[in-house]
Scaffold this active site. Structure first.
Site, PDB file in Angstrom:
ATOM      1  N   HIS A 299       0.822  -1.226   0.000  1.00 33.22           N
ATOM      2  CA  HIS A 299       0.000   0.000   0.000  1.00 33.22           C
ATOM      3  C   HIS A 299       0.850   1.268   0.000  1.00 33.22           C
ATOM      4  O   HIS A 299       0.300   2.376  -0.052  1.00 33.22           O
ATOM      5  CB  HIS A 299      -0.940   0.024   1.212  1.00 33.22           C
ATOM      6  CG  HIS A 299      -1.940  -1.080   1.196  1.00 33.22           C
ATOM      7  ND1 HIS A 299      -2.841  -1.264   0.171  1.00 33.22           N
ATOM      8  CD2 HIS A 299      -2.188  -2.090   2.074  1.00 33.22           C
ATOM      9  CE1 HIS A 299      -3.595  -2.322   0.413  1.00 33.22           C
ATOM     10  NE2 HIS A 299      -3.215  -2.847   1.576  1.00 33.22           N
TER      11      HIS A 299
ATOM     12  N   ASP B 294      -2.246 -10.657  -2.423  1.00 33.48           N
ATOM     13  CA  ASP B 294      -2.881 -10.242  -1.168  1.00 33.48           C
ATOM     14  C   ASP B 294      -4.377  -9.996  -1.432  1.00 33.48           C
ATOM     15  O   ASP B 294      -4.774  -9.639  -2.541  1.00 33.48           O
ATOM     16  CB  ASP B 294      -2.211  -8.963  -0.656  1.00 33.48           C
ATOM     17  CG  ASP B 294      -2.695  -8.567   0.726  1.00 33.48           C
ATOM     18  OD1 ASP B 294      -2.040  -8.961   1.710  1.00 33.48           O
ATOM     19  OD2 ASP B 294      -3.737  -7.860   0.833  1.00 33.48           O
TER      20      ASP B 294
ATOM     21  N   HIS C 275      -6.121  -7.563  -0.475  1.00 30.91           N
ATOM     22  CA  HIS C 275      -6.380  -6.144  -0.747  1.00 30.91           C
ATOM     23  C   HIS C 275      -5.593  -5.679  -1.965  1.00 30.91           C
ATOM     24  O   HIS C 275      -4.458  -6.130  -2.189  1.00 30.91           O
ATOM     25  CB  HIS C 275      -5.973  -5.294   0.465  1.00 30.91           C
ATOM     26  CG  HIS C 275      -6.630  -5.694   1.741  1.00 30.91           C
ATOM     27  ND1 HIS C 275      -6.032  -6.585   2.633  1.00 30.91           N
ATOM     28  CD2 HIS C 275      -7.823  -5.351   2.285  1.00 30.91           C
ATOM     29  CE1 HIS C 275      -6.847  -6.762   3.679  1.00 30.91           C
ATOM     30  NE2 HIS C 275      -7.937  -6.032   3.488  1.00 30.91           N
TER      31      HIS C 275
ATOM     32  N   ASP D 264      -4.383 -13.337   3.609  1.00 30.57           N
ATOM     33  CA  ASP D 264      -5.687 -12.828   4.048  1.00 30.57           C
ATOM     34  C   ASP D 264      -6.801 -13.211   3.075  1.00 30.57           C
ATOM     35  O   ASP D 264      -7.959 -12.843   3.277  1.00 30.57           O
ATOM     36  CB  ASP D 264      -5.655 -11.310   4.318  1.00 30.57           C
ATOM     37  CG  ASP D 264      -4.872 -10.525   3.309  1.00 30.57           C
ATOM     38  OD1 ASP D 264      -4.412 -11.103   2.301  1.00 30.57           O
ATOM     39  OD2 ASP D 264      -4.722  -9.298   3.512  1.00 30.57           O
TER      40      ASP D 264
HETATM   41  C1  OKP Z   1      -3.115  -4.431   4.571  1.00 32.56           C
HETATM   42  B1  OKP Z   1      -2.705  -5.573   3.640  1.00 32.56           B
HETATM   43  C2  OKP Z   1     -11.285  -0.800   8.037  1.00 32.56           C
HETATM   44  C3  OKP Z   1     -10.244  -1.858   7.975  1.00 32.56           C
HETATM   45  C4  OKP Z   1      -9.092  -1.406   7.119  1.00 32.56           C
HETATM   46  C5  OKP Z   1      -6.820  -1.892   6.618  1.00 32.56           C
HETATM   47  C6  OKP Z   1      -6.408  -3.029   5.740  1.00 32.56           C
HETATM   48  C7  OKP Z   1      -4.974  -3.007   5.410  1.00 32.56           C
HETATM   49  C8  OKP Z   1      -4.588  -4.277   4.716  1.00 32.56           C
HETATM   50  N1  OKP Z   1     -12.224  -1.032   9.066  1.00 32.56           N
HETATM   51  N2  OKP Z   1      -8.011  -2.251   7.312  1.00 32.56           N
HETATM   52  O1  OKP Z   1      -3.092  -5.397   2.294  1.00 32.56           O
HETATM   53  O2  OKP Z   1      -3.129  -6.874   4.096  1.00 32.56           O
HETATM   54 ZN    ZN Z   2      -4.224  -7.528   2.603  1.00 31.45          ZN
END
Ligand code: OKP
Ligand code: ZN
Length: 338
Positions: free
Chosen positions: A158, A192, A194, A281
């Site tokens: 990120h 990932d 996300h 994840d």
């Molecule tokens: C990091 B990686 C909002 C939850 C947001 C942030 C996620 C970061 C993910 N309630 N959480 O890509 O695993």
């Molecule tokens: Zn993630």
């Protein structure tokens, strides 16, 4: 598999994050990396390398702005006594506000795009060590290793050239890509859950780096503002970025089907090396997310990646089920190595 590890990550250990206005335990815990390392060593799937940290910050400038490096490396020096982690609270989003972010306490919202990457006294050391691991592992590939796995924490995908967030500070995979470029064109496959908005942004206009990502559709999931399928690269690099947004609840069958399409794209790009930004994840057991992958699916992912027959660097990103993450990493490695 050579795993690259540093215990410096333990120095970064925020207690809380905010979730819909409530404080919840910080998801990126030190136990995640310890669990992966312990399991891979126990199962004789890895040999642990603890490289000396790179004793020079200049390599970071291949990927990040001098201003952000300066801020991240210096912010903790200006913390108040009794303060453990500083979180951004105010974001200077208009042009007239930006020049005023010239003091550390005012700059907390300047580079951060969200509130998920607090800075404490050990954060810089951990982030720098994490980046060093990715770069050291990339160097091992340049020196002829067929594959390596950088146990990076904090994660990196990120973080962009001049922004950070989402538990990330420095983009470990992007820094590794800058090393691997010496051998030729590089592909980054982001698995990932996300979308890796930092990685996409860094290589947006770079025709020599293919970025392909499978992730939860940003229409419903973090990071919400990018990761859509119409984002395909900048004017000098059309077609160098490919997003595969997937629906909530995606399980192994459609995931592996989409992965095959992604791997075919990478095969046609014919890179000199492959970087896998690996998040666990996407697992059914990860309570922070919605996908439903099983250990068997990670074994198949490992097999599919190995079939590309590329020098391959795994870079750890997310995956928040501490009790299962070791088993998932082991399944991936088993699949990759046979
Ligand atoms: C990091 B990686 C909002 C939850 C947001 C942030 C996620 C970061 C993910 N309630 N959480 O890509 O695993
Ligand atoms: Zn993630």
């Amino acid at each position: 598999m050579q795993i690259f590890y540093s215990e410096a990550h333990k120095q970064h250990n925020p207690v809380v994050e905010v979730d819909h206005g409530r404080l919840v335990p910080y998801a990126d815990t030190p136990g995640r990396i310890e669990a992966i390392r312990d399991r891979l060593l126990h199962d004789h799937l890895a040999e642990c390398i603890e490289p000396a940290l790179i004793n020079d910050l200049t390599f970071l400038q291949s990927t990040h702005s001098p201003a952000m490096i300066e801020f991240l490396s210096q912010r903790a020096r200006h913390m108040q006594p009794g303060q453990d982690y500083v979180y951004p609270e105010i974001f200077p989003i208009t042009e007239e506000m930006k020049p005023l972010a010239n003091q550390p306490h005012r700059a907390d919202g300047y580079f951060a795009f969200d509130v998920y990457s607090p800075i404490g006294r050990g954060t810089w050391m951990a982030a720098f060590a994490s980046a060093s691991l990715a770069v050291n592992a990339a160097s091992a590939l340049l020196n002829g290793q067929a594959a390596a796995y950088a146990l990076c924490r904090p994660p990196g995908h990120h973080a962009g050239r001049n922004f950070y967030g989402g538990y990330c500070y420095l983009n470990n995979a992007a820094l590794a890509a800058q090393v691997l470029k010496k051998a030729g064109r590089t592909a980054i496959l982001d698995l990932d859950y996300h979308h890796g908005n930092g990685t996409q942004s860094i290589f947006w206009n770079d025709a020599d780096t293919l970025v392909v990502s499978l992730h939860a559709d940003p229409a419903f999931e973090y990071p919400h503002y990018c990761g859509f399928s119409n984002e395909t690269g900048g004017p000098d690099a059309p077609g160098s970025n490919h997003n595969f947004p997937l629906p909530a609840g995606t399980d192994g069958k459609p995931y592996l089907h989409t992965l095959a399409t992604a791997l075919d794209m990478i095969h046609r790009f014919a890179p000199a090396s492959l970087i896998v930004s690996m998040g666990f994840d996407t697992s059914a057991g990860d309570l922070t997310t919605t996908f439903q992958l099983t250990p068997t699916d990670y074994r198949r992912i490992g097999q599919a990646l190995a079939a590309l027959q590329q020098p391959t660097l795994f870079v750890q990103e997310g995956g928040y089920g501490e009790t299962e993450i070791g088993r998932l990493a082991a399944a991936l490695m088993e699949g990759f190595e046979k």
